[in-house]
Design a protein around this motif. Structure first.
Motif, PDB file in Angstrom:
ATOM      1  N   SER A  44      27.712  49.285  39.361  1.00 51.10           N
ATOM      2  CA  SER A  44      29.059  49.810  39.151  1.00 51.10           C
ATOM      3  C   SER A  44      29.766  49.956  40.493  1.00 51.10           C
ATOM      4  CB  SER A  44      28.968  51.182  38.463  1.00 51.10           C
ATOM      5  OG  SER A  44      30.247  51.719  38.269  1.00 51.10           O
ATOM      6  N   GLY A  45      31.022  49.457  40.553  1.00 51.21           N
ATOM      7  CA  GLY A  45      31.791  49.563  41.786  1.00 51.21           C
ATOM      8  C   GLY A  45      31.601  48.409  42.753  1.00 51.21           C
ATOM      9  N   CYS A  46      30.814  47.383  42.342  1.00 57.89           N
ATOM     10  CA  CYS A  46      30.536  46.270  43.267  1.00 57.89           C
ATOM     11  C   CYS A  46      31.669  45.248  43.307  1.00 57.89           C
ATOM     12  CB  CYS A  46      29.227  45.579  42.894  1.00 57.89           C
ATOM     13  SG  CYS A  46      29.336  44.601  41.370  1.00 57.89           S
ATOM     14  N   GLY A  47      32.621  45.334  42.346  1.00 57.86           N
ATOM     15  CA  GLY A  47      33.750  44.398  42.342  1.00 57.86           C
ATOM     16  C   GLY A  47      33.757  43.425  41.176  1.00 57.86           C
ATOM     17  N   LYS A  48      32.813  43.577  40.232  1.00 53.16           N
ATOM     18  CA  LYS A  48      32.699  42.639  39.102  1.00 53.16           C
ATOM     19  C   LYS A  48      33.990  42.575  38.289  1.00 53.16           C
ATOM     20  CE  LYS A  48      29.351  44.614  36.803  1.00 53.16           C
ATOM     21  NZ  LYS A  48      29.233  45.897  37.520  1.00 53.16           N
ATOM     22  N   SER A  49      34.423  43.735  37.808  1.00 52.05           N
ATOM     23  CA  SER A  49      35.612  43.772  36.956  1.00 52.05           C
ATOM     24  C   SER A  49      36.854  43.373  37.738  1.00 52.05           C
ATOM     25  CB  SER A  49      35.798  45.165  36.348  1.00 52.05           C
ATOM     26  OG  SER A  49      34.767  45.437  35.416  1.00 52.05           O
ATOM     27  N   THR A  50      36.915  43.748  39.006  1.00 48.90           N
ATOM     28  CA  THR A  50      38.058  43.360  39.841  1.00 48.90           C
ATOM     29  C   THR A  50      38.158  41.845  39.924  1.00 48.90           C
ATOM     30  OG1 THR A  50      37.805  45.386  41.155  1.00 48.90           O
ATOM     31  CG2 THR A  50      39.141  43.624  42.103  1.00 48.90           C
ATOM     32  N   LEU A  51      37.030  41.170  40.111  1.00 44.12           N
ATOM     33  CA  LEU A  51      37.025  39.711  40.177  1.00 44.12           C
ATOM     34  C   LEU A  51      37.489  39.116  38.849  1.00 44.12           C
ATOM     35  CD1 LEU A  51      36.416  37.027  41.536  1.00 44.12           C
ATOM     36  CD2 LEU A  51      33.994  37.332  40.953  1.00 44.12           C
ATOM     37  N   LEU A  52      36.996  39.648  37.746  1.00 45.25           N
ATOM     38  CA  LEU A  52      37.392  39.139  36.430  1.00 45.25           C
ATOM     39  C   LEU A  52      38.886  39.342  36.201  1.00 45.25           C
ATOM     40  CD1 LEU A  52      35.648  37.955  33.977  1.00 45.25           C
ATOM     41  CD2 LEU A  52      36.271  40.078  32.840  1.00 45.25           C
ATOM     42  N   HIS A  53      39.395  40.502  36.606  1.00 46.55           N
ATOM     43  CA  HIS A  53      40.824  40.787  36.447  1.00 46.55           C
ATOM     44  C   HIS A  53      41.684  39.832  37.282  1.00 46.55           C
ATOM     45  CE1 HIS A  53      39.989  45.199  35.064  1.00 46.55           C
ATOM     46  NE2 HIS A  53      39.597  44.289  34.202  1.00 46.55           N
ATOM     47  N   MET A  54      41.193  39.443  38.446  1.00 47.91           N
ATOM     48  CA  MET A  54      41.919  38.475  39.277  1.00 47.91           C
ATOM     49  C   MET A  54      41.962  37.108  38.598  1.00 47.91           C
ATOM     50  SD  MET A  54      42.879  40.026  42.058  1.00 47.91           S
ATOM     51  CE  MET A  54      42.531  41.658  42.692  1.00 47.91           C
ATOM     52  N   VAL A  55      40.821  36.687  38.074  1.00 46.66           N
ATOM     53  CA  VAL A  55      40.743  35.385  37.404  1.00 46.66           C
ATOM     54  C   VAL A  55      41.600  35.368  36.142  1.00 46.66           C
ATOM     55  CG1 VAL A  55      39.174  33.785  36.220  1.00 46.66           C
ATOM     56  CG2 VAL A  55      38.465  34.854  38.369  1.00 46.66           C
ATOM     57  N   GLY A  56      41.711  36.521  35.482  1.00 40.89           N
ATOM     58  CA  GLY A  56      42.493  36.608  34.253  1.00 40.89           C
ATOM     59  C   GLY A  56      43.958  36.938  34.462  1.00 40.89           C
ATOM     60  N   GLY A  57      44.380  37.073  35.707  1.00 41.81           N
ATOM     61  CA  GLY A  57      45.779  37.372  35.977  1.00 41.81           C
ATOM     62  C   GLY A  57      46.185  38.785  35.620  1.00 41.81           C
ATOM     63  N   LEU A  58      45.199  39.689  35.513  1.00 41.62           N
ATOM     64  CA  LEU A  58      45.483  41.085  35.194  1.00 41.62           C
ATOM     65  C   LEU A  58      45.789  41.904  36.441  1.00 41.62           C
ATOM     66  CD1 LEU A  58      42.661  41.719  32.563  1.00 41.62           C
ATOM     67  CD2 LEU A  58      45.125  41.693  32.084  1.00 41.62           C
ATOM     68  N   ASP A  59      45.440  41.363  37.593  1.00 40.86           N
ATOM     69  CA  ASP A  59      45.661  42.058  38.859  1.00 40.86           C
ATOM     70  C   ASP A  59      45.936  41.004  39.931  1.00 40.86           C
ATOM     71  OD1 ASP A  59      45.882  44.056  40.705  1.00 40.86           O
ATOM     72  OD2 ASP A  59      43.798  44.751  40.573  1.00 40.86           O
ATOM     73  N   SER A  60      46.572  41.422  41.000  1.00 41.20           N
ATOM     74  CA  SER A  60      46.926  40.508  42.087  1.00 41.20           C
ATOM     75  C   SER A  60      46.100  40.822  43.335  1.00 41.20           C
ATOM     76  CB  SER A  60      48.415  40.630  42.419  1.00 41.20           C
ATOM     77  OG  SER A  60      49.199  40.293  41.292  1.00 41.20           O
ATOM     78  N   PRO A  61      45.701  39.803  44.077  1.00 43.53           N
ATOM     79  CA  PRO A  61      44.879  40.042  45.263  1.00 43.53           C
ATOM     80  C   PRO A  61      45.672  40.575  46.440  1.00 43.53           C
ATOM     81  CG  PRO A  61      45.342  37.695  45.033  1.00 43.53           C
ATOM     82  CD  PRO A  61      45.923  38.366  43.827  1.00 43.53           C
ATOM     83  N   THR A  62      44.974  41.217  47.346  1.00 42.91           N
ATOM     84  CA  THR A  62      45.568  41.597  48.625  1.00 42.91           C
ATOM     85  C   THR A  62      45.823  40.351  49.455  1.00 42.91           C
ATOM     86  OG1 THR A  62      44.389  43.713  48.557  1.00 42.91           O
ATOM     87  CG2 THR A  62      45.219  42.998  50.700  1.00 42.91           C
ATOM     88  N   SER A  63      44.868  39.423  49.403  1.00 42.60           N
ATOM     89  CA  SER A  63      45.027  38.114  50.051  1.00 42.60           C
ATOM     90  C   SER A  63      44.047  37.141  49.417  1.00 42.60           C
ATOM     91  CB  SER A  63      44.787  38.214  51.564  1.00 42.60           C
ATOM     92  OG  SER A  63      43.449  38.596  51.829  1.00 42.60           O
ATOM     93  N   GLY A  64      44.231  35.868  49.728  1.00 43.15           N
ATOM     94  CA  GLY A  64      43.389  34.841  49.131  1.00 43.15           C
ATOM     95  C   GLY A  64      44.061  34.227  47.909  1.00 43.15           C
ATOM     96  N   THR A  65      43.404  33.231  47.326  1.00 40.84           N
ATOM     97  CA  THR A  65      43.993  32.515  46.204  1.00 40.84           C
ATOM     98  C   THR A  65      43.059  32.483  44.998  1.00 40.84           C
ATOM     99  OG1 THR A  65      43.132  30.404  47.033  1.00 40.84           O
ATOM    100  CG2 THR A  65      45.377  31.001  47.679  1.00 40.84           C
ATOM    101  N   VAL A  66      43.685  32.372  43.808  1.00 43.51           N
ATOM    102  CA  VAL A  66      42.974  32.202  42.544  1.00 43.51           C
ATOM    103  C   VAL A  66      43.632  31.030  41.819  1.00 43.51           C
ATOM    104  CG1 VAL A  66      42.277  33.249  40.365  1.00 43.51           C
ATOM    105  CG2 VAL A  66      42.606  34.701  42.379  1.00 43.51           C
ATOM    106  N   VAL A  67      42.862  29.994  41.545  1.00 42.94           N
ATOM    107  CA  VAL A  67      43.366  28.834  40.807  1.00 42.94           C
ATOM    108  C   VAL A  67      42.568  28.709  39.513  1.00 42.94           C
ATOM    109  CG1 VAL A  67      43.720  26.335  40.817  1.00 42.94           C
ATOM    110  CG2 VAL A  67      44.058  27.652  42.927  1.00 42.94           C
ATOM    111  N   VAL A  68      43.280  28.688  38.383  1.00 45.16           N
ATOM    112  CA  VAL A  68      42.648  28.569  37.072  1.00 45.16           C
ATOM    113  C   VAL A  68      43.322  27.435  36.307  1.00 45.16           C
ATOM    114  CG1 VAL A  68      42.105  29.708  34.885  1.00 45.16           C
ATOM    115  CG2 VAL A  68      42.120  31.039  37.010  1.00 45.16           C
ATOM    116  N   ASP A  69      42.531  26.469  35.879  1.00 44.38           N
ATOM    117  CA  ASP A  69      43.042  25.330  35.114  1.00 44.38           C
ATOM    118  C   ASP A  69      44.217  24.660  35.833  1.00 44.38           C
ATOM    119  OD1 ASP A  69      42.862  23.628  32.916  1.00 44.38           O
ATOM    120  OD2 ASP A  69      44.297  24.775  31.720  1.00 44.38           O
ATOM    121  N   GLY A  70      44.084  24.543  37.153  1.00 37.67           N
ATOM    122  CA  GLY A  70      45.095  23.869  37.963  1.00 37.67           C
ATOM    123  C   GLY A  70      46.300  24.718  38.332  1.00 37.67           C
TER     124      GLY A  70
END
Length: 231
Positions: A44-70
């Protein structure tokens, strides 16, 4: 050759808590191929859900990129992200989030109707049969067990025919037998419909049911993780 459907590059998400900076994600490079079943495990707290939320467009990153289906989610505005979530990402959460006064069939169809999309009734009926809940279609959620309600949530996520299925602790409210039943069905149905599946869990037994397992620790992918688990 299988295409990469999810790719993150130097993905970071930092939060300020008082004077302290929490590094929920700290430079994560992550890839998922089309039709792959990947589990992400960690405390718990390791960043799992945060990563999933980034991939799902539920949250925005501080920096870096997320590309899904192009599509580069990092470049999208709120309206574009909302459209992406409705049409490209099928979400399954620990809480089933079913509408209590709608029957099972209508719960499954509701996101499509909300989006003004045509409901593929034949496909919905096929999902009901595949998930062993066809005889529950006219019932209300309160009449179903927890495992059955989670199957409804799976059908609802699949009904939009998403590019990816994102499941955040989908068995968190279920006992061991129901948990393995739900994940087993989710795996079968993802293979059947050639879906890409990412599951967040803290349960090693669940994680090892995936094609590949990633371990997160302190906002980073742990060295040596990403190996193939059980098929």
């Amino acid at each position: 050759m299988e295409q990469i459907i999810v790719k993150t590059n130097e993905l970071k998400k930092y939060y300020k808590v008082g004077t302290h900076t929490v590094k929920a994600l700290d430079g994560v490079d992550f890839e998922v191929k089309e039709r792959e079943f990947v589990s992400i495990i960690g405390k718990s707290g390791c960043g799992k859900s945060t990563l999933l939320h980034m991939v799902g467009g539920l949250d925005s990153p501080t920096s870096g990129t997320v590309v899904v289906d192009g599509m580069n989610l990092s470049e999208m505005n709120k309206e574009q992200l909302a459209l992406f979530r409705r049409r490209k990402a099928g979400f399954i959460f620990q809480q089933y989030n079913l509408i209590p006064d709608l029957n099972i069939y209508d719960n499954i169809c509701f996101p499509l109707e909300l989006d003004g999309a045509q409901v593929d009734t034949g496909f919905v009926e096929e999902l009901l049969v595949t998930l062993h809940i066809a005889d529950k279609a006219g019932m209300l959620p309160s009449m179903l067990s927890g495992g059955e309600q989670q199957r409804v949530a799976i059908a609802r996520a699949l009904a939009i025919k998403p590019a990816i299925i994102l499941a955040d602790e989908p068995t968190g409210n279920l006992d061991t037998i129901a948990s393995h039943d739900v994940i087993g069905l989710l795996k079968v149905i993802a293979k059947k419909y050639q879906q890409t599946l990412i599951v967040i869990t803290h349960d090693l037994d669940i994680a090892q049911m995936a094609d590949r397992m990633i371990r997160l620790q302190n906002g980073k992918i742990r060295e040596g993780s990403g190996y193939h688990a059980g098929k």
